[in-house]
Design a protein around this motif. Structure first.
Motif, short mmCIF file in Angstrom:
data_model
loop_
_atom_site.label_atom_id
_atom_site.label_comp_id
_atom_site.label_asym_id
_atom_site.label_seq_id
_atom_site.Cartn_x
_atom_site.Cartn_y
_atom_site.Cartn_z
N ALA A 125 -0.71 7.00 3.84
CA ALA A 125 -0.30 8.35 4.22
C ALA A 125 1.22 8.44 4.35
O ALA A 125 1.84 9.42 3.93
N LEU A 126 1.83 7.40 4.94
CA LEU A 126 3.28 7.38 5.07
C LEU A 126 3.96 7.37 3.71
O LEU A 126 4.96 8.07 3.49
N GLY A 127 3.40 6.61 2.78
CA GLY A 127 3.96 6.58 1.43
C GLY A 127 3.87 7.93 0.74
O GLY A 127 4.81 8.36 0.06
N ALA A 128 2.74 8.62 0.90
CA ALA A 128 2.58 9.95 0.30
C ALA A 128 3.57 10.94 0.89
O ALA A 128 4.19 11.74 0.18
N TRP B 27 0.84 -1.20 0.00
CA TRP B 27 0.00 0.00 0.00
C TRP B 27 0.88 1.26 0.00
O TRP B 27 0.55 2.25 -0.64
N LEU B 28 1.97 1.23 0.75
CA LEU B 28 2.91 2.34 0.77
C LEU B 28 3.51 2.58 -0.62
O LEU B 28 3.63 3.73 -1.08
N ALA B 29 3.89 1.49 -1.29
CA ALA B 29 4.45 1.61 -2.64
C ALA B 29 3.44 2.20 -3.61
O ALA B 29 3.78 3.04 -4.46
N ASP B 30 2.18 1.79 -3.48
CA ASP B 30 1.12 2.31 -4.33
C ASP B 30 0.94 3.81 -4.11
O ASP B 30 0.80 4.59 -5.07
#
Length: 533
Positions: A214-217, A90-93
């Motif tokens: 949110a962390l990925g963004a 999900w982070l990568a997405d």
């Protein structure tokens, strides 16, 4: 409903009226036609001795389902591991999605692109996702959630890395389109994750996956702040693939959903997975035999339009559309308005663009910092919604997010300064990002295992349609009229809020369904089989 006339009613975990039936009698009813939020459509095959037992744990020598096993083993070490692994995907997405708000303004200047070509860089990704989402959903329902997720993430990684070497605009569009096709399967991480969770933990846990998004963004904005001024956009694209590479290195541990395994006939494999969960969590499985209905025909779109689910499907498709349209719209509006300086400058700046189309503005350090602040809005929005979905339910929480998003966009009609602009966009994004997480929670809860993945896949396609349209509103229409642009977003989100309230089913406190239950009592079928292990 005549075919259900002789069938008993049964509701997961909510036993208010039950009665004993003859062995091997199927039970079922419509979740929409009964007029309540707690009733669902399912099929079960109950022994005479177990038919009247409301307890989740079967008696010794009886039978138990995957749901019973997950409730007995609870939330423990196993779920923490799968939370981290599915969250990584999900982070990568999120990083791939956040690139879109950064890449467009950069290439507008580097390659001297007109605004519609800049918008097309964003839209081509969503076009790919629109085609990919239902295909990955069908694949996941037919061949497994794990296999579908690994293949789609591999594809996203490969074409994402190649995008960094795109020599011209046409090649970039081609490669980013395939990136979008791969990303279309990313929502299956939620499908897989939800099928390992006990009912009490499912709401909070799926909402907390939003923390990975949110962390990925945030990570993408920080990476851009570090990379863009020195190394440029090619390095940004390449380094943004690292989380996907890490996921692919760790995915060997990822187990297949036991719910999928029992429906596909792999009961022994399901038992191995359930034993692994029990061992890692330090719990014991219920005594007895694993029982389930084998379903040979899975992943059919037509099943989403049966009387039980037709209204739910239609409303959810519009809600997903509006959510993506608004969510990605506010992300793109952020960079556009920050470059203009205020909410009126976006239109005023377009006049200068018509005079000299070669003029452009690179994102500055201040732009990235403000973009970071608005991105951080996803964390407080997530915390508020986590409590809301458990206390007021999924439907009301979703409606609240849409209405509040519209409310905090209204001040942008005035010519407010940059600081006020940042504050109102921050709050708006907090609510719409919370709404996005709620639909990812609600959709797998409302549809059964046999078509859960295709339900998420088709709904995700509608979301991609909204995301495909939004660049032409947020990046093209905005330059002509701020007021019409904001009216589009406010009107769409208000309608979606109303649609959320009239959804026929509330899923708070419900167990996940396994099948749609279209069999009549006593009928045979070559697609459903009662089996024990």
């Amino acid at each position: 409903m005549d075919r259900f006339a002789n069938q008993a009613t049964f509701s997961y975990r909510r036993w208010t009226d039950y009665e004993q039936r003859e062995p091997q009698q199927f039970t079922g009813h419509s979740d929409e036609s009964q007029g309540t939020d707690s009733e669902i459509c399912t099929i079960s095959s109950l022994g005479a001795k177990n038919a009247a037992l409301p307890s989740a744990a079967p008696v010794p020598g009886g039978t138990f389902t995957v749901e019973d096993a997950l409730e007995a083993t609870g939330f423990g070490v196993f779920q923490w591991k799968i939370s981290a692994l599915s969250g990584l995907s999900w982070l990568a997405d999120a990083m791939e999605m956040m690139i879109l708000s950064i890449l467009g303004p950069q290439l507008l200047c580097d390659w001297r692109l007109p605004s519609y070509q800049m918008a097309l860089i964003t839209s081509i990704v969503f076009i790919g996702m629109g085609f990919g989402s239902p295909m990955w959903g069908h694949f996941a329902d037919k061949h497994g959630r794990k296999r579908g997720l690994i293949i789609c993430m591999s594809m996203t990684f490969y074409f994402g890395l190649l995008s960094a070497f795109a020599p011209v605009y046409g090649w970039l569009l081609f490669l980013r389109g395939f990136v979008g096709f791969g990303i279309g399967g990313a929502p299956q991480a939620v499908t897989l994750y939800s099928e390992f969770l006990p009912a009490k933990a499912r709401g909070i846990c799926i909402m907390l996956t939003g923390a990975f998004w949110a962390l990925g963004a945030v990570m993408e904005v920080l990476l851009a702040l570090w990379i863009m001024p020195t190394l440029g956009w090619r390095w940004l694209l390449a380094l943004s693939c690292l989380p996907m590479a890490l996921f692919l290195c760790l995915c060997y541990w990822l187990p297949e959903s036991p719910r999928f395994d029992v429906l596909s006939g792999n009961r022994r494999k399901a038992m191995r997975t359930l034993n692994l969960i029990a061992k890692q969590n330090g719990k014991v499985l219920p005594q007895g035999k694993l029982v389930a209905h084998k379903q040979d025909k899975r992943g059919r779109i037509s099943d989403l339009f049966t009387p039980q689910y037709r209204m739910t499907t239609i409303l959810l498709w519009f809600i997903w559309f509006a959510n993506a349209f608004s969510y990605y719209g506010v992300i793109l509006l952020t960079t556009e308005m920050f470059q203009a300086g205020d909410s009126c400058g976006a239109t005023q700046g377009s006049k200068a663009e018509h005079i000299c189309s070669l003029e452009c503005k690179y994102l500055t350090t201040d732009d990235y910092k403000d973009l970071l602040w608005t991105t951080l809005a996803e964390f407080p929005g997530l915390l508020v919604i986590i409590f809301a979905v458990e206390y007021i339910g999924r439907k009301k929480s979703l409606a609240l997010c849409f209405f509040m998003f519209s409310l905090f966009l209204l001040p942008l009609y005035a010519c407010i300064g940059r600081t006020a602009l940042t504050v109102f966009i921050f709050i708006s994004r907090a609510f719409i990002s919370g709404g996005y997480q709620i639909v990812f929670l609600y959709t797998p809860e409302v549809f059964p295992t046999e078509n859960r993945a295709i339900a998420i896949g088709t709904a995700s396609t509608m979301a991609r349609l909204g995301a495909l349209i939004t660049p032409f509103v947020a990046q093209v229409m905005l330059r002509a009229s701020v007021y019409w642009t904001l009216a589009f977003y406010c009107g769409c989100s208000i309608l979606a809020g109303v649609a959320s309230l009239i959804l026929p089913i509330e899923t708070l406190g419900r167990s996940l369904q396994e099948t749609t239950g279209h069999l009549e009592a006593g009928e045979g079928s070559d697609t459903h089989h009662q089996e024990e292990l």
